[in-house]
Design a protein around this motif. Structure first.
Motif, short mmCIF file in Angstrom:
data_model
loop_
_atom_site.label_atom_id
_atom_site.label_comp_id
_atom_site.label_asym_id
_atom_site.label_seq_id
_atom_site.Cartn_x
_atom_site.Cartn_y
_atom_site.Cartn_z
N ARG A 98 39.06 35.84 32.68
CA ARG A 98 39.22 37.29 32.86
C ARG A 98 38.34 37.86 33.97
O ARG A 98 37.80 38.95 33.87
CB ARG A 98 39.00 38.04 31.55
CG ARG A 98 40.04 37.70 30.50
CD ARG A 98 40.14 38.76 29.45
NE ARG A 98 41.16 38.40 28.47
CZ ARG A 98 41.56 39.18 27.48
NH1 ARG A 98 41.04 40.37 27.35
NH2 ARG A 98 42.49 38.78 26.64
N PHE A 99 38.18 37.07 35.01
CA PHE A 99 37.57 37.53 36.25
C PHE A 99 38.46 37.07 37.40
O PHE A 99 39.27 36.16 37.24
CB PHE A 99 36.15 36.98 36.43
CG PHE A 99 35.14 37.57 35.48
CD1 PHE A 99 34.43 38.70 35.82
CD2 PHE A 99 34.91 36.99 34.24
CE1 PHE A 99 33.50 39.25 34.95
CE2 PHE A 99 33.98 37.52 33.36
CZ PHE A 99 33.28 38.66 33.71
N ALA A 100 38.31 37.70 38.56
CA ALA A 100 39.11 37.33 39.73
C ALA A 100 38.25 37.39 40.98
O ALA A 100 37.30 38.17 41.07
CB ALA A 100 40.31 38.26 39.88
N VAL A 101 38.61 36.55 41.95
CA VAL A 101 38.03 36.60 43.29
C VAL A 101 39.17 36.95 44.24
O VAL A 101 40.24 36.33 44.19
CB VAL A 101 37.40 35.26 43.69
CG1 VAL A 101 37.07 35.25 45.18
CG2 VAL A 101 36.15 34.99 42.87
N PHE B 41 41.78 32.75 41.01
CA PHE B 41 41.35 32.90 39.61
C PHE B 41 40.57 31.67 39.14
O PHE B 41 39.69 31.78 38.29
CB PHE B 41 42.57 33.13 38.71
CG PHE B 41 43.26 34.43 38.97
CD1 PHE B 41 42.79 35.62 38.42
CD2 PHE B 41 44.38 34.49 39.80
CE1 PHE B 41 43.42 36.83 38.68
CE2 PHE B 41 45.01 35.70 40.07
CZ PHE B 41 44.53 36.87 39.51
N GLY B 42 40.89 30.51 39.71
CA GLY B 42 40.19 29.28 39.31
C GLY B 42 38.71 29.33 39.64
O GLY B 42 37.86 29.01 38.79
N GLN C 58 35.85 42.72 34.37
CA GLN C 58 35.31 43.53 35.47
C GLN C 58 36.44 43.90 36.40
O GLN C 58 37.22 43.03 36.82
CB GLN C 58 34.24 42.76 36.25
CG GLN C 58 33.71 43.50 37.47
CD GLN C 58 32.75 42.66 38.31
OE1 GLN C 58 31.91 41.95 37.79
NE2 GLN C 58 32.89 42.73 39.62
N PHE C 59 36.55 45.18 36.72
CA PHE C 59 37.58 45.63 37.65
C PHE C 59 37.10 46.90 38.32
O PHE C 59 36.18 47.57 37.84
CB PHE C 59 38.92 45.87 36.93
CG PHE C 59 38.86 46.90 35.83
CD1 PHE C 59 39.21 48.22 36.07
CD2 PHE C 59 38.44 46.54 34.55
CE1 PHE C 59 39.14 49.17 35.05
CE2 PHE C 59 38.38 47.49 33.53
CZ PHE C 59 38.72 48.80 33.78
N THR D 35 46.09 37.85 29.29
CA THR D 35 44.99 37.03 29.78
C THR D 35 45.26 36.50 31.18
O THR D 35 44.35 36.01 31.84
CB THR D 35 44.74 35.85 28.83
OG1 THR D 35 45.95 35.11 28.67
CG2 THR D 35 44.28 36.34 27.47
N ARG D 36 46.49 36.60 31.63
CA ARG D 36 46.86 36.09 32.95
C ARG D 36 46.79 37.20 33.98
O ARG D 36 47.40 38.26 33.82
CB ARG D 36 48.26 35.49 32.89
CG ARG D 36 48.80 34.97 34.23
CD ARG D 36 50.17 34.33 34.01
NE ARG D 36 50.85 34.07 35.25
CZ ARG D 36 50.68 32.98 36.02
NH1 ARG D 36 49.81 32.06 35.62
NH2 ARG D 36 51.35 32.80 37.15
#
Length: 430
Positions: free
Chosen positions: A161-164, A151-152, A281-282, A273-274
């Motif tokens: 609010r984005f993820a890798v 997430f960082g 985006q999902f 938010t976590r």
């Protein structure tokens, strides 16, 4: 979108039903606009008829060598009056359309009273929520500890609010989407589609995202073309049949697609938010069914079962609830939520909404079929998540976690992954 005449004819019944979802229908305003519209149409028709008569008189008088000056002056006056009425008519039509577009769907009488999730009625529970001899971690800690979620770095790229996902995490996302598509196409009879992720304002309006939810959408464009990123594949899938008459023999239509979804989540800051629960985006696999209105109830229950099949295939504990009238989405008349168990929160969280829209979207998008008399009639549209990849991944990590920090995945995913266990260090094992 509604038929103004139908709402007016329903009168206080329409007011009552809309009040159940917290909307106050101003019948007097609706009646006034409809009356002014009809009066303008009649006036314009009368003036056009007179204009036609005057034009005929001009020709006849001219052939007879008479004075046509006054007749021509009257013809000009009539044209000016017609233009004025037409301009007023356009304004009234726009006001009436804006009002009708702002009115939510009438909730089904079977939806319970209430305006929040607290008033939802539980239909059934499936599976037993897992218990652990240790304090269960949430999916964020599990994902970052194993290195399959980052997430960082996603925040560095795009903000919050984005993820890798990486390694086994990325493979798991791909496997989930493929499993869901296989279930829907091979077992449930849906036709898979690959659709545009950018659509027009008209397309967004057809399924009810516009004009009400414009602040929740991501907007872009090319030159003078206005385009919106889809918040769900429901939008392009349903609108594939906009302005068409579908032969009755082709119903029901069952469509599915795996797409990214883009939502600004305006007004939800500070909530979820976590992690993967609420992102900008999902990815999601969506189901859409276009059906004859007489078959809507049966088709809705069938679609709920299709969404449940995904969770059963993964062995995840979940429950099904019927949403209260005031908590049902703008375009829906009845919605079932499927909620998956999230151990770190000790509660069920929504993972799929399956909704019956009645003729609401069909009227906006002009999607019709033919009745037994051969005349066009509006279809019923249904849609549901089957399922969102991120929320499913979160539930899997949490329900399948082990005391040593590893995750043991369901057997059903092994053919898609080639492994079943993600070790605490992120390596995989068969």
């Amino acid at each position: 979108m509604h038929d103004a005449r139908a709402l007016i004819d329903m009168g206080t019944e329409a007011v009552r039903r809309l009040a159940r979802r917290g909307y106050t229908l101003d019948l007097s305003e609706l009646e006034s606009l409809q009356s002014r519209r009809n009066q303008n149409i009649r006036s314009a028709d009368e003036l056009r008829a007179e204009s036609k008569r005057v034009a005929s008189e001009v020709q006849q008088t001219a052939r007879q060598g008479g004075d046509i000056a006054k007749l021509k002056e009257r013809a000009r006056e009539l044209k000016d009056q017609i233009r004025e009425i037409e301009a007023g008519q356009e304004q009234i039509e726009a006001q009436l359309r804006d009002l009708l577009l702002s009115i939510p769907n009438l909730p089904n009488d079977s939806a319970p009273d209430g305006d929040s999730e607290e008033f939802a009625v539980e239909i059934r529970r499936v599976g037993t929520p897992p218990t652990f001899p240790f304090e269960p971690k949430d999916h964020v800690d599990l994902g970052e500890a194993t290195g399959i979620l980052d997430f960082g770095r996603a925040t560095k790229l795009s903000g919050p609010r984005f993820a890798v996902s990486r390694g086994a995490g990325a493979a798991l996302e791909r496997a989930l989407a493929t499993l869901f598509l296989d279930l829907h196409t091979r077992r449930h009879g849906y036709v898979e589609h690959s659709v545009p992720y950018l659509v027009s304002r008209k397309t967004m309006t057809g399924t009810g995202q516009l004009p009400k939810f414009e602040e929740d959408l991501f907007k872009t464009g090319v030159a003078d073309r206005e385009l919106f990123l889809i918040p769900t594949a429901e939008v392009p899938l349903t609108n594939l049949y906009a302005d068409e008459i579908i032969p009755p023999a082709e119903l029901p239509l069952a469509l599915t697609a795996h797409t990214p979804c883009f939502r600004s989540e305006a007004g939800s800051y500070g909530r979820d938010t976590r992690g993967l629960i609420r992102q900008h985006q999902f990815a999601k696999v969506e189901m859409v069914r276009i059906v004859d209105p007489a078959d809507a109830d049966t088709e809705l229950e069938k679609m709920v079962g299709h969404a449940e099949a995904c969770l059963k295939e993964l062995g995840l504990a979940y429950r099904v609830v019927k949403l209260a009238a005031g908590d049902t989405g703008f375009s829906a008349q009845l919605t079932y939520d499927i909620e998956v168990w999230i151990p770190s929160q000790s509660t069920y969280r929504e993972i799929s909404s399956v909704s019956d829209f009645g003729s609401f979207q069909a009227r906006r998008a002009n999607i019709r079929t033919r009745g037994a008399d051969g005349k066009p009639k509006l279809v019923t549209t249904l849609n549901g998540s089957g399922l969102p990849v991120g929320r499913t991944l979160a539930a899997l990590l949490e329900q399948c976690q082990q005391q040593d920090g590893s995750i043991v995945l369901p057997e059903s995913l092994v053919p898609y992954l080639g492994f079943r266990r993600i070790s605490a260090d992120g390596t995989t094992e068969a």
